[in-house]
Design a protein around this motif. Structure first.
Motif, mmCIF file in Angstrom:
data_model
loop_
_atom_site.group_PDB
_atom_site.id
_atom_site.type_symbol
_atom_site.label_atom_id
_atom_site.label_comp_id
_atom_site.label_asym_id
_atom_site.label_seq_id
_atom_site.Cartn_x
_atom_site.Cartn_y
_atom_site.Cartn_z
ATOM 1 N N PRO A 181 36.289 101.206 -16.907
ATOM 2 C CA PRO A 181 36.393 102.479 -17.911
ATOM 3 C C PRO A 181 35.042 103.369 -17.865
ATOM 4 C CG PRO A 181 36.926 100.380 -18.803
ATOM 5 C CD PRO A 181 36.667 99.974 -17.391
ATOM 6 N N MET A 182 34.048 102.693 -17.684
ATOM 7 C CA MET A 182 32.948 103.643 -17.374
ATOM 8 C C MET A 182 32.873 104.611 -16.232
ATOM 9 S SD MET A 182 30.871 103.649 -19.783
ATOM 10 C CE MET A 182 29.725 104.653 -19.207
ATOM 11 N N ALA A 183 33.626 104.194 -15.166
ATOM 12 C CA ALA A 183 33.680 104.897 -14.015
ATOM 13 C C ALA A 183 34.754 106.227 -14.139
ATOM 14 C CB ALA A 183 34.214 104.129 -12.916
ATOM 15 N N GLN A 184 35.878 105.815 -14.889
ATOM 16 C CA GLN A 184 36.859 106.753 -15.357
ATOM 17 C C GLN A 184 36.057 107.863 -16.121
ATOM 18 O OE1 GLN A 184 40.012 104.698 -17.124
ATOM 19 N NE2 GLN A 184 40.677 103.772 -15.682
ATOM 20 N N ARG A 185 35.357 107.539 -17.094
ATOM 21 C CA ARG A 185 34.651 108.271 -18.141
ATOM 22 C C ARG A 185 33.948 109.479 -17.157
ATOM 23 N NH1 ARG A 185 29.802 109.027 -20.953
ATOM 24 N NH2 ARG A 185 30.102 110.093 -22.847
ATOM 25 N N ASN A 186 32.890 108.680 -16.346
ATOM 26 C CA ASN A 186 31.970 109.517 -15.374
ATOM 27 C C ASN A 186 32.861 110.291 -14.591
ATOM 28 O OD1 ASN A 186 29.950 108.228 -16.824
ATOM 29 N ND2 ASN A 186 29.512 106.839 -15.323
ATOM 30 N N ALA A 187 33.881 110.147 -14.064
ATOM 31 C CA ALA A 187 34.570 110.839 -12.984
ATOM 32 C C ALA A 187 35.189 112.001 -13.648
ATOM 33 C CB ALA A 187 35.621 110.016 -12.113
ATOM 34 N N SER A 188 35.713 111.811 -15.081
ATOM 35 C CA SER A 188 36.372 112.756 -15.653
ATOM 36 C C SER A 188 35.641 114.108 -16.071
ATOM 37 C CB SER A 188 36.911 112.398 -17.040
ATOM 38 O OG SER A 188 36.196 111.918 -18.074
ATOM 39 N N PHE A 189 34.204 113.923 -15.949
ATOM 40 C CA PHE A 189 33.134 115.070 -16.315
ATOM 41 C C PHE A 189 33.474 116.154 -15.155
ATOM 42 C CE2 PHE A 189 31.203 112.246 -19.283
ATOM 43 C CZ PHE A 189 31.218 113.066 -20.282
ATOM 44 N N THR A 190 33.467 117.359 -15.437
ATOM 45 C CA THR A 190 33.303 118.563 -14.551
ATOM 46 C C THR A 190 32.210 119.465 -14.807
ATOM 47 O OG1 THR A 190 35.822 118.151 -14.524
ATOM 48 C CG2 THR A 190 34.746 120.270 -13.629
#
Length: 293
Positions: A181-190
Motif C-alpha cells: 500500500p505504501m509503495a502504491q501511494r508513493n508511486a502514484s505521486f507525480t
C-alpha cells in the motif's frame, strides 16, 4: 546644478537641492532649475501637494523627440509604470495636467507608436497605458485564463479534467504494479513538471502555459478534494530552492454534504444574495445550471 539632481537619480524637492549645494541661494536654485527644465535635463513632477524634480532619462528624451515638454513628461510617467500600465487618472495626477491636455498627448504618443492602450481585466471599461513594445503583465490581461477580457471557464474546466485524468491513470498504474500500500501511494505521486509536460503535449491550449498556470489548476483540484500535494527535498525542484511539489489523485473518504454541492455552499457573495437584489436566487445562473443537472 544638474549633478545635484543626478546624485541618486531620485526625485528631490528644491529645498533638498539647496542643501546639497549650499553655496546656491534660493533664487539661484530656482533660476538653475528653470534652465534645466527648459533644456529638457530634468522633469517636474507632483507628489501630493509638493513639486519635485527628477533627472530625465536620456533614452526617454530621445524616443519622445519632437514632442513638447508636457508630452515628454507624460511619456516618462507611462514608462515608469512598466508593463503593468497606468490609468489616465493617475497620469493626470502625476503630471498635473488637464484631462483635455492628457487626452491630446496620449493620442499623439499613440499615433507615433510610442505607447499603446490595453484593456484591463480588473475593469473592462477602463484602459491602461504602457510603452508600445511591452508585453502586458498577467495582472492586466488575466493570463491564460482570459480571452478579450472574458474568463474562459470552459478552457479551465477542460484543463481540470485532463490534469485529474492524467493523475488517475498514474494512480491506476501504481495499483497494478505495486502490491504494498505504501509503495502504491508513493508511486502514484507525480511531479509538477511531468503534469505540465503532459498538458503541453496535448496541444489543447492556444497559448503557452507555464508551470505556474498548471499549478493554479492543480490547486483548484486540491480544493475540490480530488488531489493531494506533498513537498519533498529535490535539487532544482519547483518553487523554493531544493523542494519539489508532487501530486496524486485521491478518492474522498467522506462525501461532501448537499449544502456544499449546491452553488450556495461555496458562493463568495452569499451574504449579498436576496430576492430583488443584484444577486438573487431567481437570477443566479449557477443555481439554474445546478437544478438542470
Amino acid at each position: 546644478m544638474a549633478s545635484a539632481v543626478a546624485v541618486k537619480e531620485e526625485p528631490a524637492e528644491i529645498l533638498d537641492l539647496e542643501i546639497r549645494i549650499i553655496e546656491l541661494s534660493h533664487n539661484s536654485a530656482v533660476t538653475c532649475i528653470n534652465r534645466l527644465l527648459s533644456t529638457g535635463k530634468i522633469d517636474l513632477l507632483r507628489s501630493g501637494n509638493k513639486l519635485i524634480y527628477k533627472l530625465k532619462d536620456p533614452d526617454a528624451a530621445s524616443q519622445a523627440k519632437g514632442g513638447d515638454h508636457q508630452e515628454k513628461v507624460v511619456y516618462q510617467i507611462i514608462k515608469e509604470a512598466n508593463n503593468k500600465g497606468i490609468w489616465i487618472r493617475d497620469i493626470r495626477y502625476k503630471s498635473n495636467l488637464l484631462l483635455t491636455q492628457v487626452n491630446k498627448i496620449l493620442k499623439n504618443l499613440e499615433s507615433k507608436k510610442l505607447i499603446k492602450a490595453v484593456k484591463s481585466v480588473a475593469a473592462s471599461k477602463k484602459k491602461v497605458y504602457m510603452l508600445y513594445d511591452l508585453e502586458p503583465a498577467q495582472s492586466v490581461t488575466g493570463g491564460a485564463w482570459y480571452s478579450d477580457q472574458d474568463f474562459e471557464s470552459e478552457f479551465v474546466e477542460v484543463l481540470n479534467q485532463q490534469c485529474f485524468k492524467f493523475l488517475e491513470q498514474k494512480a491506476a498504474i501504481a495499483r497494478d504494479t505495486k502490491t504494498d500500500p505504501m509503495a502504491q501511494r508513493n508511486a502514484s505521486f507525480t511531479p509538477l513538471h511531468d503534469i505540465w509536460k503532459f498538458i503541453s503535449e496535448l496541444g489543447i491550449s492556444k497559448v503557452q502555459l507555464t508551470k505556474e498556470d498548471i499549478e493554479t489548476i492543480l490547486n483548484t483540484l486540491i480544493f475540490d478534494g480530488k488531489l493531494e500535494c506533498t513537498i519533498v527535498a529535490s535539487a532544482g525542484g519547483s518553487g523554493d530552492s531544493g523542494r519539489s511539489k508532487l501530486y496524486r489523485a485521491i478518492n474522498p473518504l467522506v462525501e461532501t454534504t448537499g449544502l456544499m454541492r449546491m452553488p450556495c455552499g461555496s458562493c463568495p457573495v452569499f451574504d449579498r444574495c436576496y430576492e430583488g437584489g443584484a444577486v438573487s436566487p431567481t437570477t443566479c445562473i449557477y443555481m439554474k445550471e445546478w437544478l438542470d443537472s
